[in-house]
Design an enzyme around this catalytic site. Structure first.
Site, mmCIF file in Angstrom:
data_model
loop_
_atom_site.group_PDB
_atom_site.id
_atom_site.type_symbol
_atom_site.label_atom_id
_atom_site.label_comp_id
_atom_site.label_asym_id
_atom_site.label_seq_id
_atom_site.Cartn_x
_atom_site.Cartn_y
_atom_site.Cartn_z
ATOM 1 N N HIS A 64 0.815 -1.221 0.000
ATOM 2 C CA HIS A 64 0.000 0.000 0.000
ATOM 3 C C HIS A 64 0.847 1.269 0.000
ATOM 4 C CE1 HIS A 64 0.406 0.094 4.520
ATOM 5 N NE2 HIS A 64 0.306 1.396 4.309
ATOM 6 N N ASP A 112 -0.310 -7.543 1.841
ATOM 7 C CA ASP A 112 0.289 -6.207 1.794
ATOM 8 C C ASP A 112 1.809 -6.293 1.789
ATOM 9 O OD1 ASP A 112 0.418 -3.471 1.766
ATOM 10 O OD2 ASP A 112 -0.027 -3.214 3.893
ATOM 11 N N GLN A 198 0.762 5.607 11.811
ATOM 12 C CA GLN A 198 0.821 6.137 10.463
ATOM 13 C C GLN A 198 2.229 6.646 10.151
ATOM 14 O OE1 GLN A 198 -1.786 6.809 12.500
ATOM 15 N NE2 GLN A 198 -3.370 5.715 11.373
ATOM 16 N N GLY A 199 2.754 6.238 9.013
ATOM 17 C CA GLY A 199 4.103 6.617 8.630
ATOM 18 C C GLY A 199 5.121 5.525 8.890
ATOM 19 N N ASP A 200 4.760 4.534 9.726
ATOM 20 C CA ASP A 200 5.649 3.400 9.971
ATOM 21 C C ASP A 200 5.421 2.281 8.966
ATOM 22 O OD1 ASP A 200 6.999 4.385 12.293
ATOM 23 O OD2 ASP A 200 5.197 3.968 13.466
ATOM 24 N N SER A 201 4.357 2.371 8.168
ATOM 25 C CA SER A 201 4.027 1.330 7.194
ATOM 26 C C SER A 201 5.236 0.930 6.370
ATOM 27 C CB SER A 201 2.930 1.821 6.251
ATOM 28 O OG SER A 201 1.702 1.955 6.907
#
Length: 247
Positions: A64, A112, A198-201
């Site tokens: 993603h 993912d 959020q942002g660690d994905s």
């Protein structure tokens, strides 16, 4: 069942909690030499996600994270605790996302996982190292670490320096009570007050010196009723190795 899950999370927290009050959510600043497999994924020079070094030409991330229109604008930075500066900055030569990757209701990300081939080889040193892929999924309660530059859980603030925190693997039967569409390609990890955000994905979930997960999704950050969900590297390993050969 939720009570059992909370007891499990509490026990993990008692084992892994440190004295620092700084957060990833719930983490602490870490030098890149302590997590030399950590990479940052950039688009048009802007940080978008974490990634993980597999070899001198291959990094792994979440599918993603690769939803932008022009592959040529992606690049990767390694060897620096700062997401915008230092280390080695390398352009992306090719991308392969899992063919069965899909999003559902903007909550779930199925399969993912993605692999990226770099335009130039990374130079390995104390700050830049690959990490092996797990062959088997760790048992529930196993301690793991997650790192990244994501939000710290307060007003959407994201640090410029790398943070790490400790979590514990959650029994999939318990996690399925929170996420009814959990699949074998997903694993869950949590600890009270600690989580990826959020942002660690695309970043690494590591246990026993092996990559066991890729940060994928979660309902909120450090929500005690909703663990963080990660792509299950052991389950997806055959796909990863085959995709690397084809990329």
């Amino acid at each position: 069942m939720f009570l059992q899950w909370l007891v499990l999370v509490t026990s993990v927290t008692l084992i892994s909690a440190g004295s620092s009050s700084e957060r990833i959510v719930g983490g602490y600043p870490v030098e890149i030499s302590q997590v030399p497999w950590q990479a940052s994924l950039l688009y048009s020079g802007n940080y978008i996600c974490g990634a993980v070094i597999y070899s001198d030409k291959i990094v792994i991330t979440a599918a993603h994270c690769l939803d932008r229109p022009f592959d040529v604008l992606y690049s990767v930075r390694v060897g620096s605790k700062y997401k915008f500066d230092g280390g080695q900055h390398v352009k992306v030569a090719g991308i392969r996302k899992h063919e069965d990757y899909r999003e559902y209701k903007k909550i779930y990300f199925f399969n993912d996982i993605a692999v990226i081939r770099l335009a130039d080889s990374l130079i390995f040193n104390t700050n830049v190292r690959p990490i092996p892929l797990a062959d088997s999924e760790p048992a529930a309660g196993t301690k793991a670490s997650v790192s990244g530059w994501g939000e710290i859980g307060l007003f959407g603030i994201s640090p410029s320096f790398l943070l790490e925190t400790s979590v514990g693997l959650v029994d999939p039967n318990y996690c399925r009570r929170s996420y009814r569409y959990l699949t074998k390609a997903m694993i869950c990890a949590a600890a009270l007050g600690k989580d990826s955000c959020q942002g660690d994905s695309g970043g690494p979930l590591v246990s026993g010196g092996q990559l066991v997960g890729i940060v994928s999704f979660g309902y909120g950050c450090a929500n005690p009723f909703f663990p963080g969900v990660y792509a299950n590297v052991a389950h997806l390993k055959p796909w990863i190795l085959n995709a690397i050969k084809q990329l």
